[in-house]
Design a protein around this motif. Structure first.
Motif, PDB file in Angstrom:
ATOM      1  N   LEU A  31       0.882  -1.280   0.008  1.00 20.35           N
ATOM      2  CA  LEU A  31       0.207  -0.006   0.091  1.00 20.35           C
ATOM      3  C   LEU A  31       0.746   1.241   0.096  1.00 20.35           C
ATOM      4  O   LEU A  31       0.777   2.241  -0.646  1.00 20.35           O
ATOM      5  CB  LEU A  31      -1.083  -0.041   1.374  1.00 20.35           C
ATOM      6  N   LYS A  32       1.866   1.312   0.588  1.00 18.35           N
ATOM      7  CA  LYS A  32       2.840   2.322   0.754  1.00 18.35           C
ATOM      8  C   LYS A  32       3.481   2.503  -0.607  1.00 18.35           C
ATOM      9  O   LYS A  32       3.729   3.881  -1.269  1.00 18.35           O
ATOM     10  CB  LYS A  32       4.011   2.066   1.704  1.00 18.35           C
ATOM     11  N   SER A  33       3.518   1.421  -1.370  1.00 20.61           N
ATOM     12  CA  SER A  33       4.227   1.651  -3.001  1.00 20.61           C
ATOM     13  C   SER A  33       2.966   2.409  -3.518  1.00 20.61           C
ATOM     14  O   SER A  33       3.448   3.219  -4.466  1.00 20.61           O
ATOM     15  CB  SER A  33       4.479   0.148  -3.387  1.00 20.61           C
ATOM     16  N   LEU A  34       1.859   2.102  -3.548  1.00 21.08           N
ATOM     17  CA  LEU A  34       0.684   2.781  -4.118  1.00 21.08           C
ATOM     18  C   LEU A  34       0.892   4.272  -3.794  1.00 21.08           C
ATOM     19  O   LEU A  34       0.395   5.087  -4.577  1.00 21.08           O
ATOM     20  CB  LEU A  34      -0.863   2.273  -3.616  1.00 21.08           C
ATOM     21  N   ASP A  35       1.148   4.684  -2.828  1.00 26.77           N
ATOM     22  CA  ASP A  35       1.167   6.095  -2.352  1.00 26.77           C
ATOM     23  C   ASP A  35       2.552   6.823  -3.005  1.00 26.77           C
ATOM     24  O   ASP A  35       2.449   8.157  -3.048  1.00 26.77           O
ATOM     25  CB  ASP A  35       1.588   6.297  -0.837  1.00 26.77           C
ATOM     26  N   CYS A  36       3.387   6.232  -3.647  1.00 22.02           N
ATOM     27  CA  CYS A  36       4.630   6.895  -4.138  1.00 22.02           C
ATOM     28  C   CYS A  36       4.881   6.565  -5.816  1.00 22.02           C
ATOM     29  O   CYS A  36       5.793   6.657  -6.079  1.00 22.02           O
ATOM     30  CB  CYS A  36       5.588   6.798  -3.589  1.00 22.02           C
ATOM     31  N   ILE A  37       3.817   5.888  -6.384  1.00 20.60           N
ATOM     32  CA  ILE A  37       3.881   5.464  -7.807  1.00 20.60           C
ATOM     33  C   ILE A  37       3.344   6.737  -8.582  1.00 20.60           C
ATOM     34  O   ILE A  37       2.290   7.301  -8.295  1.00 20.60           O
ATOM     35  CB  ILE A  37       3.378   4.092  -8.197  1.00 20.60           C
ATOM     36  N   ARG A  38       4.057   7.019  -9.784  1.00 20.15           N
ATOM     37  CA  ARG A  38       3.223   8.096 -10.496  1.00 20.15           C
ATOM     38  C   ARG A  38       2.041   7.753 -11.340  1.00 20.15           C
ATOM     39  O   ARG A  38       1.938   6.499 -11.342  1.00 20.15           O
ATOM     40  CB  ARG A  38       4.486   8.555 -11.570  1.00 20.15           C
ATOM     41  N   PRO A  39       1.432   8.415 -11.524  1.00 24.11           N
ATOM     42  CA  PRO A  39       0.143   7.980 -12.574  1.00 24.11           C
ATOM     43  C   PRO A  39       0.653   7.132 -13.664  1.00 24.11           C
ATOM     44  O   PRO A  39       1.347   7.627 -14.453  1.00 24.11           O
ATOM     45  CB  PRO A  39      -0.274   9.171 -12.781  1.00 24.11           C
ATOM     46  N   MET A  40       0.045   6.186 -13.726  1.00 22.45           N
ATOM     47  CA  MET A  40       0.341   5.018 -14.811  1.00 22.45           C
ATOM     48  C   MET A  40       1.678   4.513 -14.998  1.00 22.45           C
ATOM     49  O   MET A  40       2.416   4.078 -15.865  1.00 22.45           O
ATOM     50  CB  MET A  40       0.294   5.822 -16.399  1.00 22.45           C
ATOM     51  N   GLY A  41       2.306   4.776 -13.726  1.00 21.88           N
ATOM     52  CA  GLY A  41       3.536   3.800 -13.191  1.00 21.88           C
ATOM     53  C   GLY A  41       3.129   2.302 -12.981  1.00 21.88           C
ATOM     54  O   GLY A  41       1.902   1.874 -13.118  1.00 21.88           O
ATOM     55  N   MET A  42       4.155   1.688 -12.644  1.00 24.73           N
ATOM     56  CA  MET A  42       3.949   0.028 -12.349  1.00 24.73           C
ATOM     57  C   MET A  42       4.521  -0.318 -11.081  1.00 24.73           C
ATOM     58  O   MET A  42       5.723   0.166 -10.751  1.00 24.73           O
ATOM     59  CB  MET A  42       4.696  -0.624 -13.352  1.00 24.73           C
ATOM     60  N   VAL A  43       3.623  -0.973 -10.195  1.00 23.69           N
ATOM     61  CA  VAL A  43       4.020  -1.623  -8.931  1.00 23.69           C
ATOM     62  C   VAL A  43       3.933  -3.059  -9.368  1.00 23.69           C
ATOM     63  O   VAL A  43       3.151  -3.592  -9.718  1.00 23.69           O
ATOM     64  CB  VAL A  43       3.078  -1.315  -7.799  1.00 23.69           C
ATOM     65  N   ILE A  44       5.143  -3.733  -9.197  1.00 26.74           N
ATOM     66  CA  ILE A  44       5.444  -5.026  -9.444  1.00 26.74           C
ATOM     67  C   ILE A  44       5.486  -5.879  -8.241  1.00 26.74           C
ATOM     68  O   ILE A  44       6.557  -5.572  -7.660  1.00 26.74           O
ATOM     69  CB  ILE A  44       6.562  -5.363 -10.420  1.00 26.74           C
ATOM     70  N   SER A  45       4.501  -6.714  -7.827  1.00 21.66           N
ATOM     71  CA  SER A  45       4.565  -7.296  -6.599  1.00 21.66           C
ATOM     72  C   SER A  45       4.948  -8.673  -6.807  1.00 21.66           C
ATOM     73  O   SER A  45       4.360  -9.886  -7.548  1.00 21.66           O
ATOM     74  CB  SER A  45       3.289  -7.256  -5.941  1.00 21.66           C
ATOM     75  N   ALA A  55      -6.689  -7.939   1.488  1.00 22.14           N
ATOM     76  CA  ALA A  55      -7.704  -7.030   0.860  1.00 22.14           C
ATOM     77  C   ALA A  55      -7.459  -5.525   0.938  1.00 22.14           C
ATOM     78  O   ALA A  55      -6.773  -5.259   1.870  1.00 22.14           O
ATOM     79  CB  ALA A  55      -9.153  -7.337   1.368  1.00 22.14           C
ATOM     80  N   PHE A  56      -7.801  -4.886  -0.218  1.00 23.49           N
ATOM     81  CA  PHE A  56      -7.693  -3.447  -0.015  1.00 23.49           C
ATOM     82  C   PHE A  56      -8.469  -2.998  -0.773  1.00 23.49           C
ATOM     83  O   PHE A  56      -9.060  -3.418  -1.975  1.00 23.49           O
ATOM     84  CB  PHE A  56      -6.236  -3.046  -0.433  1.00 23.49           C
ATOM     85  N   ASP A  57      -8.947  -1.403  -0.750  1.00 20.61           N
ATOM     86  CA  ASP A  57      -9.720  -0.736  -1.480  1.00 20.61           C
ATOM     87  C   ASP A  57      -9.223  -0.573  -3.014  1.00 20.61           C
ATOM     88  O   ASP A  57      -8.298  -0.018  -3.145  1.00 20.61           O
ATOM     89  CB  ASP A  57      -9.950   0.625  -0.839  1.00 20.61           C
ATOM     90  N   LEU A  58      -9.793  -1.180  -3.886  1.00 23.47           N
ATOM     91  CA  LEU A  58      -9.454  -1.094  -5.398  1.00 23.47           C
ATOM     92  C   LEU A  58      -9.446   0.359  -5.954  1.00 23.47           C
ATOM     93  O   LEU A  58      -8.643   0.586  -6.749  1.00 23.47           O
ATOM     94  CB  LEU A  58     -10.421  -1.809  -6.267  1.00 23.47           C
ATOM     95  N   GLN A  59     -10.148   1.332  -5.262  1.00 22.99           N
ATOM     96  CA  GLN A  59      -9.987   2.675  -5.727  1.00 22.99           C
ATOM     97  C   GLN A  59      -8.562   3.148  -5.734  1.00 22.99           C
ATOM     98  O   GLN A  59      -8.279   4.106  -6.306  1.00 22.99           O
ATOM     99  CB  GLN A  59     -10.982   3.340  -4.913  1.00 22.99           C
ATOM    100  N   LEU A  60      -7.977   2.577  -4.630  1.00 21.65           N
ATOM    101  CA  LEU A  60      -6.334   2.982  -4.675  1.00 21.65           C
ATOM    102  C   LEU A  60      -5.462   2.703  -6.038  1.00 21.65           C
ATOM    103  O   LEU A  60      -4.267   3.135  -6.044  1.00 21.65           O
ATOM    104  CB  LEU A  60      -5.817   2.240  -3.523  1.00 21.65           C
ATOM    105  N   LEU A  61      -6.127   1.754  -6.836  1.00 20.13           N
ATOM    106  CA  LEU A  61      -5.321   1.501  -8.166  1.00 20.13           C
ATOM    107  C   LEU A  61      -5.565   2.615  -8.907  1.00 20.13           C
ATOM    108  O   LEU A  61      -4.942   2.490 -10.024  1.00 20.13           O
ATOM    109  CB  LEU A  61      -5.742   0.158  -8.540  1.00 20.13           C
ATOM    110  N   HIS A  62      -6.395   3.517  -8.886  1.00 21.19           N
ATOM    111  CA  HIS A  62      -6.605   4.490  -9.950  1.00 21.19           C
ATOM    112  C   HIS A  62      -5.367   5.355 -10.567  1.00 21.19           C
ATOM    113  O   HIS A  62      -5.332   5.599 -11.511  1.00 21.19           O
ATOM    114  CB  HIS A  62      -7.629   5.413  -9.457  1.00 21.19           C
ATOM    115  N   ARG A  63      -4.277   5.503  -9.492  1.00 22.09           N
ATOM    116  CA  ARG A  63      -3.129   5.993  -9.625  1.00 22.09           C
ATOM    117  C   ARG A  63      -2.381   5.219 -10.719  1.00 22.09           C
ATOM    118  O   ARG A  63      -1.322   5.766 -11.509  1.00 22.09           O
ATOM    119  CB  ARG A  63      -2.282   6.258  -8.528  1.00 22.09           C
ATOM    120  N   ILE A  64      -2.378   4.033 -10.681  1.00 24.71           N
ATOM    121  CA  ILE A  64      -1.470   3.125 -11.171  1.00 24.71           C
ATOM    122  C   ILE A  64      -2.100   2.251 -12.392  1.00 24.71           C
ATOM    123  O   ILE A  64      -1.402   1.526 -13.427  1.00 24.71           O
ATOM    124  CB  ILE A  64      -0.576   2.186 -10.487  1.00 24.71           C
TER     125      ILE A  64
END
Length: 117
Positions: A31-45, A55-64
């Motif tokens: 979740l911290k990764s989602l806080d610091c990724i640029r819009p349309m960047g990529m978090v690779i888990s 589980a987490f709020d899917l709305q958090l994915l709007h940035r990525i």
């Protein structure tokens, strides 16, 4: 005490966020990764060393998450201006035609989407 990597990433990128984040930690880092990724960047888990993301709020994915939304593609002023110029050129060249075949008084504006359907 560990440094707040999300805050530090935003600081180092001038508030833009990282292009890519590789997360092998899992639960506390995802979740911290989602806080610091640029819009349309990529978090690779790619791992869950400290536990599943869970589980987490899917709305958090709007940035990525890249999907065809206008909000994503015109998020910056230069991107907005480029899109507006492209659309304007398409209108003036005739590639796109905008035909207005009906007008509605403001008191009947609800009819427009109903008739469009």
């Amino acid at each position: 005490m560990c440094e707040d990597f999300a805050a530090r990433t935003m600081e180092l990128t001038g508030g833009v966020g990282a292009d890519v984040i590789y997360d092998g930690v899992g639960k506390p880092a995802f979740l911290k990764s989602l806080d610091c990724i640029r819009p349309m960047g990529m978090v690779i888990s790619h791992g869950t060393a400290s536990g599943n993301v869970g589980a987490f709020d899917l709305q958090l994915l709007h940035r990525i998450v890249t999907r065809p939304t206008l909000r994503s593609w015109i998020a910056t002023r230069p991107a907005y201006e480029a899109a507006a110029a492209t659309f304007s050129e398409a209108l003036t060249s005739g590639k796109v035609r905008a035909e207005i075949n009906r007008n509605y008084p403001l008191s009947e504006v609800r009819r427009a989407p109903e008739e469009l359907q």
